[in-house]
Each structure stands twice: as structure tokens, then as C-alpha cells.
Design a protein around this motif. Structure first.
Motif, short mmCIF file in Angstrom:
data_model
loop_
_atom_site.label_atom_id
_atom_site.label_comp_id
_atom_site.label_asym_id
_atom_site.label_seq_id
_atom_site.Cartn_x
_atom_site.Cartn_y
_atom_site.Cartn_z
N ASP A 4 0.94 -1.32 0.03
CA ASP A 4 -0.24 0.05 0.01
C ASP A 4 0.91 1.30 0.05
O ASP A 4 1.60 1.59 1.00
CB ASP A 4 -1.01 -0.09 1.46
N ASP A 6 0.65 5.05 -0.07
CA ASP A 6 -0.12 6.08 0.04
C ASP A 6 0.35 7.55 -0.16
O ASP A 6 0.90 7.96 0.65
CB ASP A 6 -0.78 5.93 1.60
N SER A 22 -0.43 7.24 -5.28
CA SER A 22 -0.91 6.02 -4.50
C SER A 22 -0.94 4.98 -5.37
O SER A 22 -1.70 4.79 -6.35
CB SER A 22 -2.44 6.30 -3.78
N THR A 24 -1.56 0.24 -5.02
CA THR A 24 -1.85 -0.82 -4.25
C THR A 24 -1.56 -2.10 -5.14
O THR A 24 -1.63 -2.23 -6.44
CB THR A 24 -3.17 -1.19 -3.76
#
Length: 237
Positions: A4, A6, A22, A24
């Protein structure tokens, strides 16, 4: 979620290279980052592997905050990178290069098994086993760089421009092996690649970067058929 990233920013001196990135990655996925030269793809990869410190934001891996963790400790956590430009040790044999990939490990029996596994994936490396890395062709060096990264038994394999400088036939071969690593071994892969056609064809999901920002994201299939992506990166309108 395995990785992740961020809202990270990163500076080169006074120049901001990443603007709130960002990303994932779920366990078992191939995720691609595509974009033109200078878009921030390699910089994002270096931030994840710990080779460049971020200015703000957060990176979590396998539930652990690794934002300020040293690069070598991230390898122990399970992140390993095959770098842009291959980065093989030219004076060391193929065997020694591969053993360097396992430098954080102490399980000798499993290291031997993994050595055999990567030689099955890359039969050319078995033929060149005792040759210095610097004497290999560009394609063979790329194979060695990927195989060396696999020797760490990564939870997340970072591949930075694996097709760079390779002939079309070798590009196809490298991407077939990448798919096999993911499907047969279950290795999660984050892929930075200028060959958008190959990357999007293989990726479960992808992000498009421009000047340090994410401008599009979606499944590999959707982006492969996106008119704007086709026009900008696939050479077709």
C-alpha cells in the motif's frame, strides 16, 4: 493487501519528482506502471525498495509500515528488485551472481532447490553457469538479473524495465517467463515497463504515470483498449 503506497511525494533537491502517488498491489497480482521517460516510474520503484527516501506519505508492506525502513531490511521483509539496466556483477560468474541474490538467507537446502528452479526457468543460464556475468549478452544479463532477484524468495518482485534494449523475440520470452513466475510460483509482481503493449497484456491492473502523477488506473485489459492510452503509448489511435 500486500503493498500500500499512500500519497507519497519525493524530491530530487528542489525538484519534486513524485506528486502524491498512491499504488496498491494485492497478493498474487501483476501490477504495471507505464508511462513515458521521466514520468516517475523508476522513482516510484526506488521509493518502494528504499533506494530513495520519500518526503511525505506512507508505504506499508504485508501489514508493516516500511516508510523509513532501510533498503536491506526491506529485502528481508520480502521486497526484491531487478533494477533498470540489469546491474549484474560483471566479474562474478553466473553462479556467484545467483548466490548473491540469496545473501539474506541461511536455508542452504532450499537455496539449492531455488537455484535449480531458476535454472529451469532460464536454461540459458545453466549453459553459462561458470561464465562471468559481464560476458553474457544483453538478454542473458536480463535473465540473470530476474533470476538473481528470485533467489531471495521475494513476496514482491519489482521488475524495472525488463525488456529494455532487447530484441522482439527476447522481449516475448521475458514476458512469458514473468507470467509463468506469477502463475506457477504465485509470486506477486510490480512491473515498470515502457513496452505498454506487453505490460498491459500481462498485468491484472495498471497505473499510467505522467510527470510524477497517476493520471489513469484500471485493469490491464481496460487500459489496453483505452483510446487515450492507445494513442499515447501503443502507437495506435
Amino acid at each position: 493487501m500486500l503493498l500500500d503506497v499512500d500519497n507519497i511525494t519525493l524530491l530530487y533537491g528542489r525538484i519534486q519528482a513524485l506528486h502524491g502517488i498512491s499504488v496498491t498491489v494485492e497478493e498474487g497480482e501483476i501490477v504495471a506502471l507505464i508511462g513515458a521517460n521521466g514520468a516517475g516510474k523508476t522513482t516510484t520503484m526506488r521509493a518502494i525498495s528504499g533506494l530513495r527516501a520519500i518526503a511525505s506519505g506512507r508505504i506499508r508492506f504485508n501489514g508493516v509500515d516500511i516508510t523509513r525502513m532501510r533498503a536491506d531490511l526491506r529485502v528481508i521483509q520480502g521486497i526484491c528488485q531487478s533494477p533498470e539496466g540489469r546491474g549484474v556483477f560483471p566479474g562474478m560468474s553466473v553462479k556467484d551472481n545467483l548466490e548473491m541474490g540469496a545473501y539474506t538467507r541461511r536455508d542452504s537446502a532450499n537455496i539449492a532447490k531455488d537455484m535449480e528452479h531458476v535454472l529451469e526457468l532460464f536454461p540459458r543460464l545453466r549453459e553459462r553457469f561458470k561464465q562471468p556475468g559481464g560476458t553474457l549478452s544483453g538478454g542473458e544479463q536480463q535473465m540473470l538479473a530476474v533470476a538473481r532477484a528470485l533467489m531471495s524468495r521475494p513476496k514482491l518482485l519489482l521488475l524495472d524495465e525488463p525488456s529494455m534494449g532487447l530484441a522482439p523475440m527476447l522481449i516475448q520470452q521475458i514476458f512469458e517467463i514473468i507470467t509463468e513466475i506469477n502463475q506457477r510460483d504465485g509470486t506477486t509482481i510490480l512491473l515498470v515497463e515502457q513496452n505498454a503493449q506487453q505490460a498491459l497484456s500481462r498485468a491484472h491492473r495498471a497505473y499510467v504515470l505522467e510527470t510524477g502523477k497517476i493520471v489513469k488506473e484500471g485493469t490491464g485489459r481496460d487500459l489496453l483498449h483505452d483510446p487515450a492510452v492507445k494513442d499515447a503509448y501503443l502507437g495506435v489511435a
